[in-house]
Motif scaffolding. Structure first.
Motif, mmCIF file in Angstrom:
data_model
loop_
_atom_site.group_PDB
_atom_site.id
_atom_site.type_symbol
_atom_site.label_atom_id
_atom_site.label_comp_id
_atom_site.label_asym_id
_atom_site.label_seq_id
_atom_site.Cartn_x
_atom_site.Cartn_y
_atom_site.Cartn_z
ATOM 1 N N LEU A 7 0.806 -1.218 0.000
ATOM 2 C CA LEU A 7 0.000 0.000 0.000
ATOM 3 C C LEU A 7 0.839 1.268 0.000
ATOM 4 N N ALA A 8 1.987 1.227 0.627
ATOM 5 C CA ALA A 8 2.832 2.428 0.651
ATOM 6 C C ALA A 8 3.294 2.790 -0.747
ATOM 7 N N ARG A 9 3.458 1.816 -1.609
ATOM 8 C CA ARG A 9 3.902 2.082 -2.978
ATOM 9 C C ARG A 9 2.759 2.571 -3.853
ATOM 10 N N GLU A 10 1.545 2.217 -3.479
ATOM 11 C CA GLU A 10 0.385 2.687 -4.242
ATOM 12 C C GLU A 10 -0.129 4.011 -3.707
ATOM 13 N N HIS A 11 0.397 4.448 -2.581
ATOM 14 C CA HIS A 11 0.024 5.694 -1.918
ATOM 15 C C HIS A 11 -1.467 5.756 -1.588
ATOM 16 N N LEU A 12 -2.103 4.615 -1.554
ATOM 17 C CA LEU A 12 -3.511 4.511 -1.188
ATOM 18 C C LEU A 12 -4.423 5.424 -1.990
ATOM 19 N N VAL A 13 -3.975 5.879 -3.125
ATOM 20 C CA VAL A 13 -4.829 6.684 -3.989
ATOM 21 C C VAL A 13 -5.359 5.770 -5.080
ATOM 22 N N GLN A 14 -6.652 5.710 -5.176
ATOM 23 C CA GLN A 14 -7.252 4.818 -6.152
ATOM 24 C C GLN A 14 -7.096 5.399 -7.553
ATOM 25 N N ASP A 15 -7.193 4.519 -8.533
ATOM 26 C CA ASP A 15 -7.099 4.958 -9.922
ATOM 27 C C ASP A 15 -8.238 5.908 -10.243
ATOM 28 N N ALA A 16 -8.011 6.760 -11.203
ATOM 29 C CA ALA A 16 -9.011 7.758 -11.567
ATOM 30 C C ALA A 16 -10.074 7.168 -12.479
ATOM 31 N N GLY A 17 -10.298 5.893 -12.393
ATOM 32 C CA GLY A 17 -11.287 5.214 -13.208
ATOM 33 C C GLY A 17 -12.615 5.119 -12.488
ATOM 34 N N ALA A 18 -13.254 3.993 -12.635
ATOM 35 C CA ALA A 18 -14.590 3.787 -12.076
ATOM 36 C C ALA A 18 -14.585 3.758 -10.560
ATOM 37 N N LYS A 19 -13.459 3.475 -9.953
ATOM 38 C CA LYS A 19 -13.404 3.384 -8.495
ATOM 39 C C LYS A 19 -13.691 4.725 -7.837
ATOM 40 N N ASP A 20 -13.243 5.823 -8.453
ATOM 41 C CA ASP A 20 -13.402 7.137 -7.850
ATOM 42 C C ASP A 20 -14.785 7.741 -8.058
ATOM 43 N N GLN A 21 -15.588 7.168 -8.916
ATOM 44 C CA GLN A 21 -16.905 7.736 -9.158
ATOM 45 C C GLN A 21 -17.745 7.602 -7.906
ATOM 46 N N GLY A 22 -18.313 8.697 -7.489
ATOM 47 C CA GLY A 22 -19.163 8.704 -6.311
ATOM 48 C C GLY A 22 -18.400 8.936 -5.021
ATOM 49 N N MET A 23 -17.078 9.050 -5.068
ATOM 50 C CA MET A 23 -16.307 9.290 -3.858
ATOM 51 C C MET A 23 -16.191 10.793 -3.657
ATOM 52 N N SER A 24 -16.444 11.249 -2.450
ATOM 53 C CA SER A 24 -16.403 12.677 -2.174
ATOM 54 C C SER A 24 -14.958 13.175 -2.157
ATOM 55 N N GLU A 25 -14.814 14.479 -2.331
ATOM 56 C CA GLU A 25 -13.487 15.096 -2.274
ATOM 57 C C GLU A 25 -12.867 14.907 -0.902
ATOM 58 N N PHE A 26 -13.692 14.933 0.137
ATOM 59 C CA PHE A 26 -13.187 14.733 1.489
ATOM 60 C C PHE A 26 -12.507 13.373 1.609
ATOM 61 N N LEU A 27 -13.160 12.316 1.125
ATOM 62 C CA LEU A 27 -12.568 10.981 1.221
ATOM 63 C C LEU A 27 -11.317 10.860 0.363
ATOM 64 N N LYS A 28 -11.313 11.457 -0.825
ATOM 65 C CA LYS A 28 -10.122 11.421 -1.669
ATOM 66 C C LYS A 28 -8.945 12.082 -0.951
ATOM 67 N N ASN A 29 -9.190 13.249 -0.356
ATOM 68 C CA ASN A 29 -8.129 13.949 0.377
ATOM 69 C C ASN A 29 -7.704 13.173 1.613
ATOM 70 N N PHE A 30 -8.661 12.563 2.295
ATOM 71 C CA PHE A 30 -8.360 11.773 3.479
ATOM 72 C C PHE A 30 -7.462 10.593 3.133
ATOM 73 N N TYR A 31 -7.826 9.851 2.095
ATOM 74 C CA TYR A 31 -7.037 8.687 1.721
ATOM 75 C C TYR A 31 -5.645 9.063 1.211
ATOM 76 N N SER A 32 -5.527 10.194 0.556
ATOM 77 C CA SER A 32 -4.234 10.570 0.004
ATOM 78 C C SER A 32 -3.317 11.217 1.034
ATOM 79 N N SER A 33 -3.850 11.714 2.138
ATOM 80 C CA SER A 33 -2.992 12.447 3.078
ATOM 81 C C SER A 33 -2.771 11.742 4.405
ATOM 82 N N ASN A 34 -3.636 10.864 4.834
ATOM 83 C CA ASN A 34 -3.527 10.325 6.175
ATOM 84 C C ASN A 34 -2.797 9.001 6.287
ATOM 85 N N TYR A 35 -2.350 8.455 5.212
ATOM 86 C CA TYR A 35 -1.625 7.195 5.291
ATOM 87 C C TYR A 35 -0.220 7.373 4.772
ATOM 88 N N PHE A 36 0.726 6.931 5.541
ATOM 89 C CA PHE A 36 2.142 6.842 5.185
ATOM 90 C C PHE A 36 2.639 8.156 4.703
#
Length: 133
Positions: free
Chosen positions: A104-133
């Motif tokens: 997970l540290a190598r993937e930076h826990l940021v999901q691909d900008a494909g179908a996975k991100d649809q419906g995810m709020s900006e808050f969750l995107k920022n949370f996942y990209s900043s709070n891990y590792f």
């Protein structure tokens, strides 16, 4: 099983030259790559990562320090790598440590900008990209 993988892992003496340090590093890398399938069995990582993905993650760790030319620094990095390998093989770490540190540290826990991100709020995107590792 762990003792078989660790029989060749020894603390290296100081390298006499850059070529010797490079040779030891390549030998250690080969040993680690050969033990990846056993490590994946020990930690049951087949559902998370493939052997080739884990091999490329380990190779990228080695490449991070490819610019180092001081033999004492190379020996120290090799020692640290051997200690990490020993901890992994002796099962001093748990599965979630291996997944978090190497997958997970190598993937930076940021999901691909494909179908996975649809419906995810900006808050969750920022949370996942900043709070891990």
């Amino acid at each position: 099983m762990a003792s078989v993988m660790l029989k060749n892992v020894r603390v290296p003496a100081n390298s006499a030259s850059l070529e010797e340090a490079r040779s030891r590093t390549f030998d250690f890398f080969k040993m680690v790559c050969r033990s990846i399938p056993k490590i994946m069995d020990i930690y049951n990582l087949d559902d998370v990562v493939t052997v080739s993905q884990l091999r490329s993650i380990i190779a990228s760790e080695f490449r991070k320090n490819s610019h180092v030319t001081n033999t004492k620094v190379i020996d120290m990095l090799l020692f640290k790598g051997m200690e990490e390998f020993r901890n992994v093989v002796e099962h001093s770490k748990q599965r979630h440590h291996i997944i978090g540190q190497y997958v997970l540290a190598r993937e930076h826990l940021v999901q691909d900008a494909g179908a996975k991100d649809q419906g995810m709020s900006e808050f969750l995107k920022n949370f996942y990209s900043s709070n891990y590792f």
